[in-house]
Design a protein around this motif. Structure first.
Motif, short mmCIF file in Angstrom:
data_model
loop_
_atom_site.label_atom_id
_atom_site.label_comp_id
_atom_site.label_asym_id
_atom_site.label_seq_id
_atom_site.Cartn_x
_atom_site.Cartn_y
_atom_site.Cartn_z
N ALA A 1 -71.20 -25.16 -5.80
CA ALA A 1 -69.57 -24.64 -6.01
C ALA A 1 -68.75 -25.05 -4.85
CB ALA A 1 -69.82 -23.14 -6.08
N GLU A 2 -69.31 -25.05 -3.56
CA GLU A 2 -68.49 -25.51 -2.56
C GLU A 2 -68.05 -27.07 -2.61
OE1 GLU A 2 -70.37 -24.51 1.16
OE2 GLU A 2 -70.63 -22.47 0.86
N THR A 3 -68.90 -27.85 -2.87
CA THR A 3 -68.90 -29.40 -3.20
C THR A 3 -67.82 -29.50 -4.40
OG1 THR A 3 -70.98 -29.89 -2.62
CG2 THR A 3 -69.86 -31.45 -3.80
N TRP A 4 -67.76 -28.31 -5.42
CA TRP A 4 -66.78 -28.76 -6.43
C TRP A 4 -65.35 -28.28 -5.94
CZ3 TRP A 4 -70.26 -25.59 -10.01
CH2 TRP A 4 -71.28 -26.12 -10.65
N ALA A 5 -65.36 -27.29 -4.78
CA ALA A 5 -64.16 -26.51 -4.27
C ALA A 5 -63.61 -27.89 -3.45
CB ALA A 5 -64.52 -25.42 -3.77
N CYS A 6 -64.40 -28.17 -2.67
CA CYS A 6 -63.99 -29.14 -1.67
C CYS A 6 -63.43 -30.18 -2.43
CB CYS A 6 -65.23 -29.74 -0.85
SG CYS A 6 -64.65 -30.51 0.70
N ASP A 7 -63.88 -30.93 -3.37
CA ASP A 7 -63.49 -32.23 -4.04
C ASP A 7 -61.97 -31.80 -4.53
OD1 ASP A 7 -65.99 -33.45 -3.45
OD2 ASP A 7 -66.65 -33.31 -5.48
N TYR A 8 -62.08 -30.71 -5.17
CA TYR A 8 -60.90 -30.23 -6.11
C TYR A 8 -59.86 -29.92 -5.01
CZ TYR A 8 -57.45 -27.13 -8.21
OH TYR A 8 -56.43 -26.55 -8.62
N VAL B 1 -58.97 -17.83 -1.40
CA VAL B 1 -60.24 -17.86 -2.01
C VAL B 1 -60.36 -18.80 -3.28
CG1 VAL B 1 -61.72 -16.25 -3.84
CG2 VAL B 1 -60.54 -15.29 -1.78
N ILE B 2 -61.49 -19.48 -3.59
CA ILE B 2 -61.44 -20.52 -4.52
C ILE B 2 -62.69 -20.19 -5.44
CG2 ILE B 2 -62.17 -22.86 -5.17
CD1 ILE B 2 -60.78 -22.26 -1.84
N ALA B 3 -62.15 -19.47 -6.63
CA ALA B 3 -63.16 -18.96 -7.53
C ALA B 3 -63.35 -19.91 -8.68
CB ALA B 3 -62.37 -17.86 -8.29
N ILE B 4 -64.85 -20.16 -8.89
CA ILE B 4 -65.19 -21.02 -9.88
C ILE B 4 -66.07 -20.19 -10.92
CG2 ILE B 4 -66.66 -23.15 -10.31
CD1 ILE B 4 -66.02 -23.79 -7.22
N ASN B 5 -65.89 -20.57 -12.11
CA ASN B 5 -66.63 -19.72 -13.15
C ASN B 5 -67.79 -20.71 -14.01
OD1 ASN B 5 -65.39 -21.39 -15.13
ND2 ASN B 5 -64.12 -19.96 -15.73
N ALA B 6 -68.50 -20.26 -14.54
CA ALA B 6 -69.77 -20.95 -15.34
C ALA B 6 -69.47 -22.26 -16.03
CB ALA B 6 -70.45 -19.96 -16.29
N GLN B 7 -67.97 -22.24 -16.34
CA GLN B 7 -67.49 -23.27 -17.19
C GLN B 7 -66.89 -24.41 -16.10
OE1 GLN B 7 -66.64 -20.24 -18.22
NE2 GLN B 7 -68.57 -20.41 -19.44
N GLN B 8 -66.96 -24.14 -15.01
CA GLN B 8 -66.84 -24.99 -13.64
C GLN B 8 -65.15 -25.19 -13.50
OE1 GLN B 8 -68.84 -28.77 -13.24
NE2 GLN B 8 -70.55 -27.99 -13.62
N GLN B 9 -64.39 -23.92 -14.06
CA GLN B 9 -62.97 -23.81 -14.03
C GLN B 9 -62.75 -23.28 -12.54
OE1 GLN B 9 -62.58 -21.30 -17.44
NE2 GLN B 9 -61.52 -22.75 -18.39
N ILE B 10 -61.83 -23.89 -11.84
CA ILE B 10 -61.53 -23.62 -10.66
C ILE B 10 -60.39 -22.90 -10.45
CG2 ILE B 10 -61.06 -24.36 -8.13
CD1 ILE B 10 -63.12 -26.75 -8.77
N THR B 11 -60.15 -21.86 -9.76
CA THR B 11 -58.82 -21.15 -9.66
C THR B 11 -58.68 -21.04 -7.99
OG1 THR B 11 -59.14 -19.69 -11.49
CG2 THR B 11 -57.59 -19.08 -9.82
N TRP B 12 -57.56 -21.46 -7.50
CA TRP B 12 -57.34 -21.60 -6.06
C TRP B 12 -56.08 -20.44 -5.78
CZ3 TRP B 12 -55.13 -26.34 -3.26
CH2 TRP B 12 -54.84 -26.18 -2.01
N LEU B 13 -56.58 -19.34 -5.03
CA LEU B 13 -55.80 -18.21 -4.80
C LEU B 13 -55.31 -18.37 -3.36
CD1 LEU B 13 -54.37 -15.62 -5.80
CD2 LEU B 13 -56.49 -14.56 -5.02
N LYS B 14 -54.03 -18.81 -3.07
CA LYS B 14 -53.70 -19.18 -1.79
C LYS B 14 -53.23 -17.76 -1.48
CE LYS B 14 -52.11 -23.74 -2.69
NZ LYS B 14 -50.96 -24.79 -2.52
N ASN B 15 -53.36 -17.42 0.14
CA ASN B 15 -52.95 -16.21 0.72
C ASN B 15 -53.61 -15.09 0.17
OD1 ASN B 15 -51.75 -15.18 2.95
ND2 ASN B 15 -50.05 -14.77 1.67
N ALA B 16 -55.02 -15.27 -0.45
CA ALA B 16 -55.61 -14.19 -0.85
C ALA B 16 -55.66 -12.49 -0.10
CB ALA B 16 -57.13 -14.46 -1.21
#
Length: 116
Positions: A11-18, A97-112
């Motif tokens: 998940a960290e790798t996916w988030a970093c790439d995103y 916060v970068i949230a990732i679900n089981a379908q690898q959908q990424i949500t980037w919540l800035k200033n969480a």
């Protein structure tokens, strides 16, 4: 089935790439202290960003976005303060916060959350 630790690293790798595809400049991954850890630290525009990556395979209890409770926020803030003592930047700071679900959908919540 992959272990929680393996899924977390993926998940960290996916988030970093995103994030990098969005123009995020990565400074460090997995900055650790005895009392906490920050998954990703980098720059997004005019902000120094401390990002927590959360993977959830299920949406029970609000899913990944809602899993960063006050206690976790406080640990991230303390760790960020330590990082800034060693690595001062002339940038405004932000906690994302970068949230990732089981379908690898990424949500980037800035200033969480903030440090106040």
């Amino acid at each position: 089935m992959a272990s929680r630790q393996t899924l977390g690293q993926l998940a960290e790798t996916w988030a970093c790439d995103y994030l990098q595809a969005q123009g995020f400049k990565l400074y460090t991954r997995n900055y650790r202290l005895r009392g906490g850890e920050i998954d990703l630290i980098g720059q997004d525009g005019e902000h120094l960003v401390f990002a927590e990556v959360r993977y959830r395979s299920r949406e029970d209890f609000g899913g990944a976005l809602y899993s960063v409770d006050l206690r976790k926020q406080q640990k991230i803030i303390r760790t960020a303060q330590h990082y800034l003592l060693l690595h001062p930047y002339d940038l405004a700071c932000r906690f994302d916060v970068i949230a990732i679900n089981a379908q690898q959908q990424i949500t980037w919540l800035k200033n969480a959350f903030d440090a106040s």
